[in-house]
Design a protein around this motif. Structure first.
Motif, PDB file in Angstrom:
ATOM      1  N   TRP A   1       7.297 -11.588  -0.501  1.00  0.00           N
ATOM      2  CA  TRP A   1       7.035 -10.387  -1.278  1.00  0.00           C
ATOM      3  C   TRP A   1       7.081 -10.746  -2.748  1.00  0.00           C
ATOM      4  N   GLY A   2       5.985 -10.492  -3.427  1.00  0.00           N
ATOM      5  CA  GLY A   2       5.932 -10.700  -4.858  1.00  0.00           C
ATOM      6  C   GLY A   2       6.114  -9.379  -5.579  1.00  0.00           C
ATOM      7  N   ILE A   3       6.031  -9.427  -6.890  1.00  0.00           N
ATOM      8  CA  ILE A   3       5.998  -8.212  -7.695  1.00  0.00           C
ATOM      9  C   ILE A   3       4.550  -8.005  -8.125  1.00  0.00           C
ATOM     10  N   ALA A   4       4.052  -6.805  -7.919  1.00  0.00           N
ATOM     11  CA  ALA A   4       2.643  -6.517  -8.198  1.00  0.00           C
ATOM     12  C   ALA A   4       2.404  -6.486  -9.706  1.00  0.00           C
ATOM     13  N   LEU A   5       2.152  -7.664 -10.267  1.00  0.00           N
ATOM     14  CA  LEU A   5       1.847  -7.833 -11.682  1.00  0.00           C
ATOM     15  C   LEU A   5       0.427  -8.355 -11.831  1.00  0.00           C
ATOM     16  N   ARG A   6      -0.086  -8.362 -13.083  1.00  0.00           N
ATOM     17  CA  ARG A   6      -1.449  -8.861 -13.359  1.00  0.00           C
ATOM     18  C   ARG A   6      -2.418  -8.253 -12.366  1.00  0.00           C
ATOM     19  N   CYS A   7      -2.406  -6.939 -12.247  1.00  0.00           N
ATOM     20  CA  CYS A   7      -3.128  -6.323 -11.136  1.00  0.00           C
ATOM     21  C   CYS A   7      -3.834  -5.042 -11.567  1.00  0.00           C
ATOM     22  N   GLY A   8      -4.600  -4.503 -10.636  1.00  0.00           N
ATOM     23  CA  GLY A   8      -5.260  -3.227 -10.824  1.00  0.00           C
ATOM     24  C   GLY A   8      -5.367  -2.503  -9.502  1.00  0.00           C
ATOM     25  N   ALA A   9      -5.535  -1.200  -9.555  1.00  0.00           N
ATOM     26  CA  ALA A   9      -5.666  -0.378  -8.356  1.00  0.00           C
ATOM     27  C   ALA A   9      -7.008   0.337  -8.387  1.00  0.00           C
ATOM     28  N   VAL A  10      -7.790   0.158  -7.327  1.00  0.00           N
ATOM     29  CA  VAL A  10      -9.067   0.845  -7.198  1.00  0.00           C
ATOM     30  C   VAL A  10      -8.806   2.316  -6.897  1.00  0.00           C
ATOM     31  N   ASP A  11      -9.532   3.198  -7.571  1.00  0.00           N
ATOM     32  CA  ASP A  11      -9.397   4.630  -7.358  1.00  0.00           C
ATOM     33  C   ASP A  11      -9.869   4.965  -5.935  1.00  0.00           C
ATOM     34  N   PRO A  12      -8.989   5.508  -5.078  1.00  0.00           N
ATOM     35  CA  PRO A  12      -9.413   5.784  -3.702  1.00  0.00           C
ATOM     36  C   PRO A  12     -10.485   6.864  -3.610  1.00  0.00           C
ATOM     37  N   GLN A  13     -10.583   7.704  -4.639  1.00  0.00           N
ATOM     38  CA  GLN A  13     -11.604   8.753  -4.634  1.00  0.00           C
ATOM     39  C   GLN A  13     -12.930   8.276  -5.213  1.00  0.00           C
ATOM     40  N   ASP A  14     -12.886   7.257  -6.066  1.00  0.00           N
ATOM     41  CA  ASP A  14     -14.097   6.745  -6.714  1.00  0.00           C
ATOM     42  C   ASP A  14     -13.945   5.234  -6.889  1.00  0.00           C
ATOM     43  N   PRO A  15     -14.428   4.423  -5.937  1.00  0.00           N
ATOM     44  CA  PRO A  15     -14.215   2.979  -5.981  1.00  0.00           C
ATOM     45  C   PRO A  15     -14.965   2.251  -7.100  1.00  0.00           C
ATOM     46  N   SER A  16     -15.686   2.992  -7.945  1.00  0.00           N
ATOM     47  CA  SER A  16     -16.280   2.368  -9.133  1.00  0.00           C
ATOM     48  C   SER A  16     -15.298   2.410 -10.302  1.00  0.00           C
ATOM     49  N   ARG A  17     -14.092   2.921 -10.067  1.00  0.00           N
ATOM     50  CA  ARG A  17     -13.089   3.045 -11.123  1.00  0.00           C
ATOM     51  C   ARG A  17     -11.795   2.327 -10.710  1.00  0.00           C
ATOM     52  N   MET A  18     -11.097   1.790 -11.723  1.00  0.00           N
ATOM     53  CA  MET A  18      -9.819   1.127 -11.499  1.00  0.00           C
ATOM     54  C   MET A  18      -8.871   1.450 -12.651  1.00  0.00           C
TER      55      MET A  18
END
Length: 434
Positions: free
Chosen positions: A383-400
């Protein structure tokens, strides 16, 4: 083993036992783990890969989402209930074979992001010259014969087009002022350290293909763990905890400097980082928080007296590897729960730091800075720490949304912290625009 709160039943596992089959795989077929991921939605790929080794998965045999302060306990109980009666045929018998769940958990108790465990239908793994293929099913159907699953390199996924970035919750000047306020609180003695994060918005012309990001991150940041779980994607240099055959390890990072690309100058910068009282202080808080959390589960521990300098392609960190011998049957996920949040992503004292974060950041971190990784049926996992990351918008996958954070102590300079946060955003920005 941690139990759920009184009166709260453990979540039900699958109606029929989980069925998993693992067979050896030609290592050549898994030479590039990320390349075998097939196309799908942004939430389909699962990844935990470093220097060509690790695990990838796709499909969804089972999954569970939990919210609130008990999310770790609920996820752990669900997983243990799922794999307890599982039917497993494992011809490889390594950590990460048999049934595996990939997971990511929100930083804050109140975050609507909650925590997720995903059990893929297909998992491909590679480690130390050996590779394997696992197929998993839940319900009355029997897991597919692994030999019938085709493992081949897929076409290069499409790169994002017309990518644009925008300020997140705070524009840069406002974030600097938040850092200045935090320094004032620290100087006044309210707390010793706090980690403040900022976010960036991302838009693209079409849905963002997570596989493209994973490939770019793996190419440029092979010393990190390149991960994807349920639309969260990134490359973390920080291993929160690894549990393997009774040994527990954790890599703590705190204290950062940006290299220049000039080898001689960067050696001097690394030496200055190793002597920096501000960075050493920040690092000491982080190491102490991890060692204190692991101590109840370990019979002996090795905590080095001084950190080393970890060189990444875009930043250098002070790093310490903590190790211990496990004395109980606590799973890797439950260990991650006991470690979260460490001073590396929260601060010291923890409760005061969390209050300052809630007041000054003006955003929901979601699963940023929370645990991300995998667990197998034996409880082993990473298990790492979620760093240097992004989350895709579940409602609009063209956005993060992209995230970066910095440890703030008494000697912090707001403009320097802003520059450091910009450096930490580089991996995801480059992956999106390469």
């Amino acid at each position: 083993m941690t139990s759920l709160p009184a009166g709260r039943p453990a979540p039900a596992a699958a109606a029929a036992p989980l069925v998993a089959r693992t067979v050896p795989l030609d290592p050549a077929l898994a030479a590039d783990l990320i390349a075998v991921l097939p196309s799908g939605t942004a939430t389909a790929p699962c990844s935990w890969v470093r220097r060509g080794e690790g695990l990838v998965g796709w499909g969804r045999a089972a999954s569970h989402v939990a919210h609130g302060a008990d999310r770790f306990a609920e996820l752990s109980a669900w997983w243990e209930g799922l794999v307890g009666p599982a039917v497993v045929r494992d011809e490889v018998d390594l950590p990460g074979t048999g049934p595996v769940a990939f997971g990511s958990v929100a930083y804050a108790d109140g975050s609507p992001a909650g925590g997720t465990l995903v059990v893929p239908e297909v998992v491909v793994g590679r480690r130390g010259g050996r590779a394997w293929l696992t197929t998993i099913s839940a319900g009355p159907s029997v897991a597919a014969v692994p030999g019938t699953v085709e493992v081949v390199a897929q076409p290069v996924p499409p790169r994002p087009v017309d990518v644009a970035f925008s300020d997140g919750a705070l524009e840069p000047g406002a974030w600097e002022r938040a850092v200045a306020t935090a320094v004032e609180r620290i100087t006044a003695g309210e707390l010793d350290k706090v980690v403040l994060a900022r976010d960036l918005g991302v838009t693209a012309h079409d849905a963002i293909d997570v596989r493209w990001l994973l490939r770019r991150l793996a190419e440029r940041y092979d010393t990190t763990w390149v991960f994807a779980v349920d639309g969260l994607v990134g490359a973390t240099p920080e291993l929160l905890v690894r549990r393997e055959k009774g040994l527990v390890t954790s890599r703590v990072l705190a204290g950062t400097i940006r290299p220049t690309g000039d080898d001689a100058h960067d050696l001097a910068l690394a030496a200055s980082l190793a002597r920096s009282s501000k960075d050493l202080e920040e690092h000491e808080y982080a190491v102490r928080s991890v060692a204190d959390a692991l101590a109840p589960h370990c019979s002996s521990m090795n905590v080095p007296e001084a950190p080393f300098v970890l060189h990444l392609s875009n930043v250098m960190h002070l790093a310490t590897d903590v190790a211990g011998v496990l004395v109980d049957d606590t799973s890797s996920l439950r260990l991650a729960a006991s470690l979260h949040p460490s001073a590396a992503v929260c601060g010291t004292p923890r409760l005061v730091a969390d209050e300052v974060i809630a007041e000054l950041e003006h955003m929901d971190r979601g699963r940023y800075a929370g645990p991300v990784g995998w667990i197998d049926a034996d409880g082993d996992g990473e298990w790492g720490i979620a760093l240097r990351c992004g989350a895709v918008d579940p409602q609009d996958p063209s956005r993060m949304r992209l995230f970066a954070g910095c440890g703030i102590v008494a000697g912090s300079v707001p403009a320097d912290e802003l520059a450091e946060s910009a450096a930490k955003l580089v991996p995801m920005r480059d992956a999106l625009t390469a």
